[in-house]
Design an enzyme around this catalytic site. Structure first.
Site, short mmCIF file in Angstrom:
data_model
loop_
_atom_site.label_atom_id
_atom_site.label_comp_id
_atom_site.label_asym_id
_atom_site.label_seq_id
_atom_site.Cartn_x
_atom_site.Cartn_y
_atom_site.Cartn_z
CD GLN A 89 -2.44 -1.21 2.78
OE1 GLN A 89 -3.42 -0.51 3.03
NE2 GLN A 89 -1.90 -1.99 3.68
CG ASN A 90 4.12 1.25 2.44
OD1 ASN A 90 3.02 1.44 2.96
ND2 ASN A 90 5.10 0.60 3.02
CG HIS A 107 -3.23 2.44 -1.59
ND1 HIS A 107 -3.22 2.30 -0.22
CD2 HIS A 107 -4.33 1.78 -2.02
CE1 HIS A 107 -4.27 1.59 0.16
NE2 HIS A 107 -4.96 1.26 -0.90
CG ASN A 202 0.77 -3.72 13.42
OD1 ASN A 202 1.06 -2.86 14.26
ND2 ASN A 202 0.07 -3.45 12.33
C1 BJW Z 1 4.45 -0.97 12.78
C2 BJW Z 1 5.64 -0.32 12.99
C3 BJW Z 1 6.78 -1.12 12.96
C4 BJW Z 1 4.14 1.15 13.06
N1 BJW Z 1 6.65 -2.43 12.75
N2 BJW Z 1 4.35 -2.27 12.57
C5 BJW Z 1 -15.39 -1.11 2.87
C6 BJW Z 1 -15.72 -0.77 4.17
C7 BJW Z 1 -15.52 0.54 4.62
C8 BJW Z 1 -14.99 1.52 3.77
C9 BJW Z 1 -14.66 1.17 2.50
C10 BJW Z 1 -14.87 -0.12 2.07
N3 BJW Z 1 -14.44 -0.19 0.76
C11 BJW Z 1 -13.97 1.01 0.39
C12 BJW Z 1 -14.11 1.88 1.43
C13 BJW Z 1 -13.72 3.32 1.40
C14 BJW Z 1 -12.24 3.52 1.64
C15 BJW Z 1 -11.86 2.91 2.97
O1 BJW Z 1 -11.29 1.84 3.07
N4 BJW Z 1 -12.12 3.63 4.05
C16 BJW Z 1 -11.77 3.16 5.40
C17 BJW Z 1 -10.73 4.11 6.02
C18 BJW Z 1 -13.02 3.06 6.22
N5 BJW Z 1 -11.46 2.93 0.56
C19 BJW Z 1 -11.25 3.59 -0.58
O2 BJW Z 1 -11.75 4.68 -0.80
C20 BJW Z 1 -10.41 2.90 -1.64
N6 BJW Z 1 -11.11 2.92 -2.86
C21 BJW Z 1 -12.16 2.14 -3.08
O3 BJW Z 1 -12.54 1.29 -2.32
O4 BJW Z 1 -12.78 2.39 -4.27
C22 BJW Z 1 -14.03 1.77 -4.55
C23 BJW Z 1 -14.48 2.30 -5.89
C24 BJW Z 1 -14.84 1.42 -6.88
C25 BJW Z 1 -15.26 1.91 -8.12
C26 BJW Z 1 -15.29 3.29 -8.36
C27 BJW Z 1 -14.91 4.17 -7.36
C28 BJW Z 1 -14.50 3.67 -6.12
C29 BJW Z 1 -9.13 3.71 -1.87
C30 BJW Z 1 -8.24 3.75 -0.66
C31 BJW Z 1 -7.04 4.67 -0.93
C32 BJW Z 1 -6.18 4.87 0.29
N7 BJW Z 1 -5.27 5.93 0.04
C33 BJW Z 1 -4.25 6.25 1.03
C34 BJW Z 1 -3.44 7.47 0.53
C35 BJW Z 1 -2.52 7.04 -0.62
C36 BJW Z 1 -1.71 8.16 -1.17
C37 BJW Z 1 -0.88 8.84 -0.12
O5 BJW Z 1 0.02 8.21 0.46
O6 BJW Z 1 -1.11 10.02 0.13
O7 BJW Z 1 -3.39 5.12 1.21
S1 BJW Z 1 -4.89 6.55 2.66
C38 BJW Z 1 -3.56 5.75 3.52
O8 BJW Z 1 -4.06 4.56 4.19
C39 BJW Z 1 -2.61 5.26 2.42
C40 BJW Z 1 -2.22 3.91 2.97
O9 BJW Z 1 -1.70 3.09 1.93
C41 BJW Z 1 -3.49 3.40 3.58
C42 BJW Z 1 -3.29 2.32 4.61
O10 BJW Z 1 -2.57 2.77 5.70
P1 BJW Z 1 -1.52 1.83 6.42
O11 BJW Z 1 -0.42 1.52 5.51
O12 BJW Z 1 -2.23 0.69 7.02
O13 BJW Z 1 -0.92 2.81 7.52
P2 BJW Z 1 -1.49 3.14 9.01
O14 BJW Z 1 -0.81 4.37 9.47
O15 BJW Z 1 -2.96 3.13 9.05
O16 BJW Z 1 -1.00 1.91 9.90
C43 BJW Z 1 0.36 1.71 10.22
C44 BJW Z 1 0.46 0.41 11.01
O17 BJW Z 1 1.82 0.10 11.21
C45 BJW Z 1 -0.18 0.48 12.41
O18 BJW Z 1 -1.00 -0.66 12.59
C46 BJW Z 1 1.01 0.45 13.37
O19 BJW Z 1 0.72 -0.25 14.57
C47 BJW Z 1 2.02 -0.29 12.55
N8 BJW Z 1 3.41 0.01 12.82
N9 BJW Z 1 5.34 1.05 13.19
C48 BJW Z 1 5.40 -2.96 12.57
N10 BJW Z 1 8.00 -0.56 13.18
#
Ligand code: BJW
Ligand code: ZN
Length: 240
Positions: A89-90, A107, A202
């Site tokens: 996702q990064n 992403h 994690n």
């Molecule tokens: C460690 C550590 C160490 C720390 N060792 N661990 C179903 C249900 C509900 C909602 C939805 C659904 N389906 C879709 C949605 C809507 C939405 C969504 O999911 N919303 C939720 C938040 C509720 N999804 C979307 O909108 C997606 N699109 C979509 O579904 O489209 C459907 C569609 C179809 C047809 C037409 C139109 C639409 C798109 C999602 C895009 C996400 N974008 C981002 C930004 C990317 C660009 C940028 O970087 O600016 O992606 S948001 C951000 O979150 C980024 C990340 O890739 C993503 C995930 O985050 P990640 O990587 O998990 O980071 P964190 O910070 O959350 O977690 C870090 C973790 O690491 C923690 O757990 C720590 O404990 C741990 N950690 N240090 C090990 N050393």
């Protein structure tokens, strides 16, 4: 017997030790900024300059970061395990910087731009960026970061390949993701549905913890190399 097939899903926690901010932890980007104002197509439409500046700032931060032991371990797996797929996702580019060749970017990529109107897309490594988003060389419309914002569909081909890899995997590794963002968070479920094992790496429990065969709590830059050493000595010619 061939070694087990491995599919990996990584999130921001994998790059945390490299100094790249996560999204939802203490100090995470979405704790300081509203995602609606910076990471949606509506935000870019409203204020392209603000969104462009946010991505410019992110690129400047990441430009000073180097891959860590978690990235390097995944690159080693890529080279050593025949049925291996890394899905990230990064957007920071640290997996390829560590030497991972086969990467599926769910992403997008911080180091690419694409057109808001036509199909133009290309690499852009300029740091810092010009203050305003440039015009598309092919049609003149605004260029935007080539990342997937909330409410936008993921690239269908990339998502299909990722789903396939997790369905076929004997082992899924999920590292450094809060598993809150869909459809990425549902990938490990496919492995479980097909009888495979899921290992989570994690520092904290996540919504996937109850699904996981085992959760290895701790910094993944330590737990991933340790897990890999065990896997290698069991399934591959250790040290070879
Ligand atoms: C460690 C550590 C160490 C720390 N060792 N661990 C179903 C249900 C509900 C909602 C939805 C659904 N389906 C879709 C949605 C809507 C939405 C969504 O999911 N919303 C939720 C938040 C509720 N999804 C979307 O909108 C997606 N699109 C979509 O579904 O489209 C459907 C569609 C179809 C047809 C037409 C139109 C639409 C798109 C999602 C895009 C996400 N974008 C981002 C930004 C990317 C660009 C940028 O970087 O600016 O992606 S948001 C951000 O979150 C980024 C990340 O890739 C993503 C995930 O985050 P990640 O990587 O998990 O980071 P964190 O910070 O959350 O977690 C870090 C973790 O690491 C923690 O757990 C720590 O404990 C741990 N950690 N240090 C090990 N050393
Ligand atoms: Zn264009």
């Amino acid at each position: 017997m061939p070694p087990p097939r491995i599919a990996v899903l990584t999130g921001a926690g994998v790059s945390a030790a490299s100094g790249v901010p996560t999204f939802r932890d203490a100090g995470g980007l979405w704790r300081q900024f509203r995602a609606q104002d910076l990471a949606t197509p509506q935000a870019f439409h409203r204020d392209p300059q603000l969104v462009w500046e946010f991505y410019d700032w992110r690129r400047q931060r990441v430009a000073g970061c180097a891959p860590n032991a978690a990235h390097r371990t995944l690159a080693e797996m890529d080279a050593a395990v025949p049925g291996f797929t890394l899905v990230t996702q990064n957007v920071d580019g640290l997996h390829p910087a560590a030497g991972s060749c086969r990467v599926l970017y769910l992403h997008g990529d911080l180091w690419r731009v694409r057109c808001t109107a036509c199909r133009y897309a290309g690499e852009n490594r300029q740091v810092p960026l010009d203050p305003l988003p440039p015009a598309c060389p092919e049609c003149g419309a605004l260029l935007r970061p080539d990342v997937v914002w909330f409410g936008e569909a993921l690239d269908g081909m990339v998502l299909n390949k990722a789903v396939q890899a997790f369905r076929q995997a004997d082992i899924a590794l999920v590292a450094g993701t809060s598993a809150l963002v869909y459809p990425a968070a549902e990938l490990p479920h496919y492995t479980r549905q097909h009888g495979g094992k899921v290992y989570e790496f994690n520092t904290e429990a996540t919504p996937l913890t109850s699904l996981a065969t085992e959760s290895l709590f701790g910094p993944c830059e330590e737990t991933l190399p340790a897990w890999w050493a065990g896997f290698r000595s069991t399934y591959l010619n250790a040290g070879a």
